[in-house]
Write an enzyme that holds these catalytic residues in place. Structure first.
Site, PDB file in Angstrom:
ATOM      1  N   ASP A 240      -2.086   9.300 -13.833  1.00 47.79           N
ATOM      2  CA  ASP A 240      -1.583   7.921 -13.851  1.00 47.79           C
ATOM      3  C   ASP A 240      -2.723   7.000 -14.286  1.00 47.79           C
ATOM      4  O   ASP A 240      -3.450   7.324 -15.194  1.00 47.79           O
ATOM      5  CB  ASP A 240      -1.083   7.605 -12.431  1.00 47.79           C
TER       6      ASP A 240
ATOM      7  N   CYS B 136      -6.029   2.995  -4.119  1.00 43.54           N
ATOM      8  CA  CYS B 136      -6.829   1.814  -3.783  1.00 43.54           C
ATOM      9  C   CYS B 136      -6.637   0.684  -4.795  1.00 43.54           C
ATOM     10  O   CYS B 136      -6.262  -0.431  -4.429  1.00 43.54           O
ATOM     11  CB  CYS B 136      -8.301   2.224  -3.707  1.00 43.54           C
TER      12      CYS B 136
ATOM     13  N   ARG C 241      -0.008   8.328   6.280  1.00 42.92           N
ATOM     14  CA  ARG C 241       0.014   8.913   4.938  1.00 42.92           C
ATOM     15  C   ARG C 241      -0.257  10.405   5.051  1.00 42.92           C
ATOM     16  O   ARG C 241      -0.864  10.853   6.009  1.00 42.92           O
ATOM     17  CB  ARG C 241      -1.053   8.236   4.047  1.00 42.92           C
TER      18      ARG C 241
ATOM     19  N   ASP D  22      -8.843  11.277   0.763  1.00 46.77           N
ATOM     20  CA  ASP D  22      -7.703  11.413   1.680  1.00 46.77           C
ATOM     21  C   ASP D  22      -7.227  12.853   1.830  1.00 46.77           C
ATOM     22  O   ASP D  22      -6.714  13.234   2.882  1.00 46.77           O
ATOM     23  CB  ASP D  22      -6.517  10.556   1.192  1.00 46.77           C
TER      24      ASP D  22
ATOM     25  N   HIS E  46     -29.046 -20.066   9.947  1.00 52.25           N
ATOM     26  CA  HIS E  46     -28.193 -20.999  10.692  1.00 52.25           C
ATOM     27  C   HIS E  46     -27.739 -22.099   9.753  1.00 52.25           C
ATOM     28  O   HIS E  46     -28.535 -22.563   8.951  1.00 52.25           O
ATOM     29  CB  HIS E  46     -28.990 -21.613  11.846  1.00 52.25           C
TER      30      HIS E  46
HETATM   31  P1  NAI Z   1      -1.701   4.285  10.642  1.00 57.80           P
HETATM   32  O1  NAI Z   1      -1.950   5.655  11.125  1.00 57.80           O
HETATM   33  O2  NAI Z   1      -2.772   3.279  10.616  1.00 57.80           O
HETATM   34  O3  NAI Z   1      -0.514   3.646  11.524  1.00 57.80           O
HETATM   35  C1  NAI Z   1       0.744   4.209  11.634  1.00 57.80           C
HETATM   36  C2  NAI Z   1       1.406   3.654  12.886  1.00 57.80           C
HETATM   37  O4  NAI Z   1       2.762   4.042  12.891  1.00 57.80           O
HETATM   38  C3  NAI Z   1       0.778   4.169  14.169  1.00 57.80           C
HETATM   39  O5  NAI Z   1       0.508   3.090  15.023  1.00 57.80           O
HETATM   40  C4  NAI Z   1       1.883   5.073  14.737  1.00 57.80           C
HETATM   41  O6  NAI Z   1       1.900   5.096  16.146  1.00 57.80           O
HETATM   42  C5  NAI Z   1       3.139   4.411  14.189  1.00 57.80           C
HETATM   43  N1  NAI Z   1       4.284   5.290  14.095  1.00 57.80           N
HETATM   44  C6  NAI Z   1       4.317   6.574  13.665  1.00 57.80           C
HETATM   45  N2  NAI Z   1       5.597   7.037  13.658  1.00 57.80           N
HETATM   46  C7  NAI Z   1       6.383   6.015  14.072  1.00 57.80           C
HETATM   47  C8  NAI Z   1       7.783   5.855  14.261  1.00 57.80           C
HETATM   48  N3  NAI Z   1       8.638   6.840  13.982  1.00 57.80           N
HETATM   49  N4  NAI Z   1       8.247   4.660  14.704  1.00 57.80           N
HETATM   50  C9  NAI Z   1       7.386   3.647  14.962  1.00 57.80           C
HETATM   51  N5  NAI Z   1       6.043   3.735  14.803  1.00 57.80           N
HETATM   52  C10 NAI Z   1       5.559   4.907  14.359  1.00 57.80           C
HETATM   53  O7  NAI Z   1      -1.020   4.488   9.197  1.00 57.80           O
HETATM   54  P2  NAI Z   1      -0.702   3.433   8.051  1.00 57.80           P
HETATM   55  O8  NAI Z   1      -0.688   2.046   8.601  1.00 57.80           O
HETATM   56  O9  NAI Z   1       0.520   3.930   7.396  1.00 57.80           O
HETATM   57  O10 NAI Z   1      -1.932   3.581   7.098  1.00 57.80           O
HETATM   58  C11 NAI Z   1      -2.200   4.855   6.494  1.00 57.80           C
HETATM   59  C12 NAI Z   1      -3.673   5.006   6.177  1.00 57.80           C
HETATM   60  O11 NAI Z   1      -4.014   4.143   5.118  1.00 57.80           O
HETATM   61  C13 NAI Z   1      -4.548   4.675   7.363  1.00 57.80           C
HETATM   62  O12 NAI Z   1      -5.018   5.869   7.922  1.00 57.80           O
HETATM   63  C14 NAI Z   1      -5.664   3.868   6.779  1.00 57.80           C
HETATM   64  O13 NAI Z   1      -6.856   4.605   6.852  1.00 57.80           O
HETATM   65  C15 NAI Z   1      -5.312   3.628   5.324  1.00 57.80           C
HETATM   66  N6  NAI Z   1      -5.312   2.195   5.074  1.00 57.80           N
HETATM   67  C16 NAI Z   1      -6.496   1.512   5.140  1.00 57.80           C
HETATM   68  C17 NAI Z   1      -6.508   0.155   4.928  1.00 57.80           C
HETATM   69  C18 NAI Z   1      -7.810  -0.562   5.022  1.00 57.80           C
HETATM   70  O14 NAI Z   1      -8.851   0.067   4.994  1.00 57.80           O
HETATM   71  N7  NAI Z   1      -7.805  -1.882   5.140  1.00 57.80           N
HETATM   72  C19 NAI Z   1      -5.304  -0.593   4.667  1.00 57.80           C
HETATM   73  C20 NAI Z   1      -4.137   0.207   4.640  1.00 57.80           C
HETATM   74  C21 NAI Z   1      -4.165   1.556   4.836  1.00 57.80           C
END
Ligand code: NAI
Length: 466
Positions: free
Chosen positions: A38, A44, A267, A307, A439
């Site tokens: 792609d 990212c 993910r 990842d 400061h």
């Molecule tokens: P995450 O693992 O941060 O959060 C997923 C949430 O969904 C958890 O709190 C979990 O308990 C909940 N969950 C799981 N199954 C569920 C269900 N059936 N019903 C309700 N809640 C449920 O995963 P997320 O937010 O999808 O992000 C994926 C990855 O992407 C993260 O591991 C992160 O490292 C990366 N990421 C990083 C960012 C950054 O660095 N700013 C921004 C976005 C993503």
């Protein structure tokens, strides 16, 4: 019969893991093939960090406009043109993609467009815009991850969205339910709440942002709720029914109707079509491709980064691993280290963490202590009306070594760098106290947090009277 090309190193996947590895290996004198099906930049740049942060920048401008009166500035009626925000997001992505293409050329990395699959442990077949076989001495797998889908209500990219398809919306939803209160869920909640959407987060665990530790989870629950985001925890989504212009979500605690549902429940690694078995490789029971600290897989001349290795799933960790893999694949010896991995959640307010939480440090056997300085007591925060949040340092009481840090609030994403440097270099509270902090700046809060952890606060009343 497609031609066969020979390279020292072939890298599968052009995200922040793969393209960084490609540049590093080329710098070390290797001939490098980078295979991407792609756009360069991976999740990212194309559907992750950069597009979301571009949209969040728009939201942050809107936030400042909304509170202009507090600064003594009167503004007229505000109109949001979401389609222009989306256009700007796409322009930013296009500029960065072009930059990456240029970087590949200038570093003499050969980019092939197509899907790579293993033919043998040293041979890849590429099919797509480019069709060829590649034989390489070393191979680096950097194929990333994709959003996790829930079988009962898979994303249809129409009403049930994931973190990729929500970026394709051309209007601001009136209502949005977000399944999952992790990184992605909370960032999109902040974005759309600011733009005027009524957002409800449905989280299965007892708290949102559970991975960030209890102090972050508590603070952010209050902060996001105060902004108008509804947070329902301990909630399981049982079904999502699609209507013509809405979804009906049934949960263990009731039901709700919203215009869209965003599913953000984590993910999973992406290895589609790679034919790992032809390289004597497979995912482990956790569904990840295991590697050692040199980023070697079970087949030592094949490395994996980012990842796909299931560690952290952060772009900057992928880049770090990319450099380690490239060095090892180029005949040097390097080891990945994860003691000081900064993590930022770009919510409003921002959250940034590095190292151990107080709970994790205590569990590891440290006599851990913390110093928490509220932004309310900081001149620069008062000047900019940015008093929400705090800076916290977790340290070892015996040695003063800094073990972890948490910062929530204005500029948290930038502020965390100082603590990452401190932890990486095993610095103590003393090192921070001896460092002159300019400061008035938000960074002074680290000086104050270090003073608090040493029980010698300057700008707060003493906790312990001597
Ligand atoms: P995450 O693992 O941060 O959060 C997923 C949430 O969904 C958890 O709190 C979990 O308990 C909940 N969950 C799981 N199954 C569920 C269900 N059936 N019903 C309700 N809640 C449920 O995963 P997320 O937010 O999808 O992000 C994926 C990855 O992407 C993260 O591991 C992160 O490292 C990366 N990421 C990083 C960012 C950054 O660095 N700013 C921004 C976005 C993503």
């Amino acid at each position: 019969m497609p031609e066969k090309k020979i390279f020292d190193i072939a890298i599968i996947g052009g995200g922040p893991g793969g393209y960084v590895a490609a540049i590093k290996a080329a710098q070390l004198g290797k001939s490098v093939a980078l295979i991407e099906k792609d756009h360069l930049g991976g999740t990212c740049l194309n559907v992750g960090c950069i597009p979301t942060k571009t949209l969040l920048s728009n939201a942050s401008v809107l936030h400042q406009i909304k509170r202009a009166a507090e600064f003594g500035i009167e503004v007229g009626p505000v109109a949001i043109h979401y389609e222009k925000m989306v256009t700007r997001k796409n322009q930013v992505i296009a500029k960065m993609r072009a930059g990456l293409e240029g970087l590949m050329k200038s570093n003499k990395v050969t980019v092939f467009r197509g899907t790579a699959s293993f033919e043998s442990p040293h041979d890849l077949k590429v099919m797509g815009t480019d069709n060829l076989f590649i034989r390489a001495d070393k191979i680096i797998i950097a194929t990333g991850s994709i959003p996790f889908d829930i079988k009962a209500f898979p994303c249809d990219h129409n009403r049930i969205l994931n973190s990729t398809s929500i970026l394709e919306l051309t209007h601001i939803p009136k209502t949005l339910a977000i399944v999952g209160g992790g990184y992605i869920g909370c960032e999109f909640a902040s974005l759309f709440q600011e733009l005027g959407t009524k957002v409800t987060i449905l989280e299965a665990l007892p708290t949102i942002l559970a991975a960030q530790g209890p102090s972050v989870a508590q603070f952010m629950t209050k902060a996001l709720t105060a902004r108008g985001i509804e947070i329902r925890t301990n909630v399981k989504v049982e079904s999502i029914e699609k209507g013509h212009d809405h979804v009906k979500i049934r949960t263990t605690d009731g039901s709700l109707d919203t215009e869209y549902a965003l599913v953000a429940v984590g993910r999973k690694v992406y290895i589609e079509g790679l034919a790992l078995e032809k390289a004597a490789l497979s995912l482990n029971e956790k569904g990840i491709l295991p590697v050692n600290e040199k980023m070697e897989t079970a087949t030592p001349h094949i490395y994996a980064i980012g990842d796909v290795t299931g560690q952290f799933m952060l772009a900057h960790v992928a880049s770090h691993q990319g450099i380690i893999a490239a060095m090892n694949a180029s005949g040097f010896e390097a080891f990945a280290h994860y003691e000081a991995v900064p993590a930022v959640v770009f919510t409003a307010p921002e959250i940034a963490t590095v190292g151990l939480t107080l709970e994790a440090a205590t569990a590891k056997g440290y006599t851990a202590t913390q110093g928490t300085f509220p932004f309310l007591a900081l001149g620069k925060a008062q000047a900019g009306l940015d008093t929400e949040g705090f800076a916290q340092i977790i340290s070892d009481k015996k040695t003063g070594q800094i073990l972890g840090a948490i910062v929530i609030g204005h500029e948290a994403s930038n502020l965390i760098a100082e603590m990452a440097l401190a932890i990486q270099n095993e610095l103590t509270l003393e090192s921070i106290l001896e460092t002159i902090h300019a400061h008035p700046t938000m960074a002074e809060s680290w000086h104050e947090a270090a003073a608090l952890a040493s029980e010698m606060p300057i700008h707060l009343p003493p906790r312990i009277r001597r």
